[in-house]
Design an enzyme around this catalytic site. Structure first.
Site, PDB file in Angstrom:
ATOM      1  N   SER A 120       1.713  -1.602 -49.072  1.00  0.00           N
ATOM      2  CA  SER A 120       1.768  -1.663 -47.613  1.00  0.00           C
ATOM      3  C   SER A 120       3.168  -2.018 -47.128  1.00  0.00           C
ATOM      4  CB  SER A 120       0.819  -2.742 -47.088  1.00  0.00           C
ATOM      5  OG  SER A 120      -0.495  -2.405 -47.363  1.00  0.00           O
ATOM      6  N   HIS A 141      -1.234   5.687 -48.886  1.00  0.00           N
ATOM      7  CA  HIS A 141      -1.622   4.407 -48.290  1.00  0.00           C
ATOM      8  C   HIS A 141      -3.000   4.519 -47.656  1.00  0.00           C
ATOM      9  CE1 HIS A 141      -0.935   1.000 -45.257  1.00  0.00           C
ATOM     10  NE2 HIS A 141      -1.000   0.450 -46.438  1.00  0.00           N
ATOM     11  N   GLU A 153      -2.208   7.574 -45.228  1.00  0.00           N
ATOM     12  CA  GLU A 153      -0.808   7.891 -44.933  1.00  0.00           C
ATOM     13  C   GLU A 153      -0.161   8.408 -46.224  1.00  0.00           C
ATOM     14  OE1 GLU A 153       0.555   4.937 -41.371  1.00  0.00           O
ATOM     15  OE2 GLU A 153       0.240   3.978 -43.309  1.00  0.00           O
ATOM     16  N   ASN A 191       1.185   0.415 -39.372  1.00  0.00           N
ATOM     17  CA  ASN A 191       1.666  -0.965 -39.242  1.00  0.00           C
ATOM     18  C   ASN A 191       2.920  -1.066 -38.385  1.00  0.00           C
ATOM     19  OD1 ASN A 191      -0.385  -2.280 -40.547  1.00  0.00           O
ATOM     20  ND2 ASN A 191       0.584  -2.195 -42.551  1.00  0.00           N
TER      21      ASN A 191
HETATM   22  P1  NAD Z   1      -6.086  -7.467 -54.756  1.00  0.00           P
HETATM   23  O1  NAD Z   1      -5.401  -8.765 -55.002  1.00  0.00           O
HETATM   24  O2  NAD Z   1      -7.464  -7.454 -54.191  1.00  0.00           O
HETATM   25  O3  NAD Z   1      -6.127  -6.627 -56.131  1.00  0.00           O
HETATM   26  C1  NAD Z   1      -5.025  -6.453 -56.968  1.00  0.00           C
HETATM   27  C2  NAD Z   1      -5.544  -6.282 -58.404  1.00  0.00           C
HETATM   28  O4  NAD Z   1      -4.480  -5.824 -59.237  1.00  0.00           O
HETATM   29  C3  NAD Z   1      -6.081  -7.576 -59.034  1.00  0.00           C
HETATM   30  O5  NAD Z   1      -7.443  -7.380 -59.390  1.00  0.00           O
HETATM   31  C4  NAD Z   1      -5.189  -7.780 -60.270  1.00  0.00           C
HETATM   32  O6  NAD Z   1      -5.897  -8.292 -61.391  1.00  0.00           O
HETATM   33  C5  NAD Z   1      -4.722  -6.357 -60.524  1.00  0.00           C
HETATM   34  N1  NAD Z   1      -3.480  -6.230 -61.321  1.00  0.00           N
HETATM   35  C6  NAD Z   1      -2.389  -7.002 -61.290  1.00  0.00           C
HETATM   36  N2  NAD Z   1      -1.450  -6.522 -62.143  1.00  0.00           N
HETATM   37  C7  NAD Z   1      -1.984  -5.419 -62.724  1.00  0.00           C
HETATM   38  C8  NAD Z   1      -1.513  -4.465 -63.685  1.00  0.00           C
HETATM   39  N3  NAD Z   1      -0.299  -4.574 -64.222  1.00  0.00           N
HETATM   40  N4  NAD Z   1      -2.333  -3.452 -64.041  1.00  0.00           N
HETATM   41  C9  NAD Z   1      -3.576  -3.330 -63.502  1.00  0.00           C
HETATM   42  N5  NAD Z   1      -4.062  -4.196 -62.592  1.00  0.00           N
HETATM   43  C10 NAD Z   1      -3.273  -5.218 -62.196  1.00  0.00           C
HETATM   44  O7  NAD Z   1      -5.076  -6.634 -53.831  1.00  0.00           O
HETATM   45  P2  NAD Z   1      -5.401  -5.467 -52.758  1.00  0.00           P
HETATM   46  O8  NAD Z   1      -5.657  -6.074 -51.427  1.00  0.00           O
HETATM   47  O9  NAD Z   1      -6.379  -4.525 -53.365  1.00  0.00           O
HETATM   48  O10 NAD Z   1      -3.967  -4.770 -52.650  1.00  0.00           O
HETATM   49  C11 NAD Z   1      -3.484  -3.900 -53.653  1.00  0.00           C
HETATM   50  C12 NAD Z   1      -2.354  -3.049 -53.096  1.00  0.00           C
HETATM   51  O11 NAD Z   1      -2.831  -2.328 -51.964  1.00  0.00           O
HETATM   52  C13 NAD Z   1      -1.124  -3.836 -52.604  1.00  0.00           C
HETATM   53  O12 NAD Z   1       0.026  -3.089 -52.899  1.00  0.00           O
HETATM   54  C14 NAD Z   1      -1.338  -3.906 -51.086  1.00  0.00           C
HETATM   55  O13 NAD Z   1      -0.122  -3.982 -50.372  1.00  0.00           O
HETATM   56  C15 NAD Z   1      -2.000  -2.563 -50.823  1.00  0.00           C
HETATM   57  N6  NAD Z   1      -2.839  -2.470 -49.607  1.00  0.00           N
HETATM   58  C16 NAD Z   1      -3.689  -3.488 -49.271  1.00  0.00           C
HETATM   59  C17 NAD Z   1      -4.504  -3.348 -48.137  1.00  0.00           C
HETATM   60  C18 NAD Z   1      -5.483  -4.436 -47.757  1.00  0.00           C
HETATM   61  O14 NAD Z   1      -6.062  -4.342 -46.644  1.00  0.00           O
HETATM   62  N7  NAD Z   1      -5.732  -5.418 -48.605  1.00  0.00           N
HETATM   63  C19 NAD Z   1      -4.431  -2.177 -47.361  1.00  0.00           C
HETATM   64  C20 NAD Z   1      -3.576  -1.144 -47.761  1.00  0.00           C
HETATM   65  C21 NAD Z   1      -2.781  -1.311 -48.884  1.00  0.00           C
END
Ligand code: NAD
Length: 285
Positions: A120, A141, A153, A191
């Site tokens: 993000s 995204h 996106e 955003n």
């Molecule tokens: P989250 O913390 O729920 O999940 C992340 C996961 O990645 C964890 O389960 C962790 O164990 C795992 N992980 C860490 N290192 C790893 C690796 N090397 N290999 C495999 N797995 C690994 O996070 P999230 O909210 O799902 O966000 C993930 C991504 O999505 C981020 O880049 C965030 O910016 C993006 N994002 C989040 C949202 C949101 O609303 N939360 C929306 C759009 C984009």
């Protein structure tokens, strides 16, 4: 165009499990990769729970639920992603950890494969430049909750090829999503517009323009938005908003993107919104 049959998803957290579910529901073979068994199992449980809700609402047959689950192969070994035509990275928002994974994927995947990040806030080109295939790296995204939200996106860096963009547009449409194209600048489209609006709502509330209830009512009834800005901030998380605002301010130096003093103080107080039980509103009961 790149033919996409098998999709890898890295990270089975909030976004990763939603992306894996959506891809499998659209008929793709999916490999879901995590660092350890516990988060992988949690991710698979979330997918099952989400599919069960569709079954309860009679939007999905039981057999189809099982078929979707059957198309997802969970793994804790990055090598399990070897045959994927597209890998979508949705791991923790940490540039060093993401870079390491991008380099592993670059070494492992076939030359035609595309690598995408669901980041993000990070620069997509920074990750792309660490691979030997920067023209085959883009942002993809998704929005939370992924199985429900229609938008994707597609983020084009200064190096992404048109063929990759075309392939990702076709892929997003195959998922039943509506893709839009954005440049690789912080915040992309949604955003970039949403965050300054939310921050301005905090400023006018702090200034005493109106009560929080009236600010939210004003934007809901006056603009037809489903949530008011302060309600939405509590939903997104004030800590997350603070973090994104800092990154956007760092990129654009636009005062509209600077975190307002009240936001900083609420974060310092641990008032993160729904997730902490208190934000602009109380969620304790
Ligand atoms: P989250 O913390 O729920 O999940 C992340 C996961 O990645 C964890 O389960 C962790 O164990 C795992 N992980 C860490 N290192 C790893 C690796 N090397 N290999 C495999 N797995 C690994 O996070 P999230 O909210 O799902 O966000 C993930 C991504 O999505 C981020 O880049 C965030 O910016 C993006 N994002 C989040 C949202 C949101 O609303 N939360 C929306 C759009 C984009």
């Amino acid at each position: 165009m790149t033919e996409i049959r098998k999709v890898g998803v890295c990270g089975a957290g909030l976004m990763g499990n939603g992306i894996a579910q959506t891809c499998a529901a659209a008929g793709f073979d999916v490999v879901l990769m995590e660092v350890a068994d516990a988060p992988l199992q949690r991710g698979m449980q979330s997918i099952t729970k989400s599919l069960d809700k569709f079954v309860e609402k009679q939007k999905l047959a039981l057999a189809e639920r099982d078929a979707i689950l059957g198309r997802i192969t969970p793994t804790t070994d990055v090598k399990g992603l070897k045959d994927c035509d597209l890998v979508i990275e949705a791991i923790v928002e940490n540039p060093e950890i993401k870079t390491k994974l991008f380099q592993q994927l670059d070494e492992l995947l076939a030359p035609h494969a595309i690598i995408c990040t669901n980041t993000s806030s990070l620069c997509v080109i920074e990750l792309a430049a660490k691979t030997k295939r920067p023209n085959q790296v883009a942002g993809l995204h998704f929005f939370n909750p992924v199985p429900i939200m229609k938008l994707v996106e597609v983020v084009r860096t200064i190096a992404t090829s048109q063929d990759v963009i075309d392939s990702l547009f076709a892929f997003a449409k195959n998922l039943g999503k509506e893709p839009i194209l954005a440049k690789d600048t912080t915040g992309f489209v949604v955003n970039r517009l949403l965050v300054p609006y939310l921050l301005y709502a905090i400023r006018v509330y702090d200034e005493g323009l109106a009560s929080k209830e009236d600010i939210d009512k004003g934007m809901k009834l006056g603009c037809g938005y489903p949530m008011g800005p302060l309600e939405l901030l509590d939903f997104v998380g004030l800590d997350t908003t603070y973090y994104i605002a800092q990154i956007m301010y760092d990129e654009f130096k636009d005062p509209m993107m600077a975190p307002p003093p009240l936001l900083k103080r609420m974060v310092l107080a641990g008032h993160f919104g729904r997730k902490s039980g208190k934000g602009f509103y109380d969620y304790a009961s």
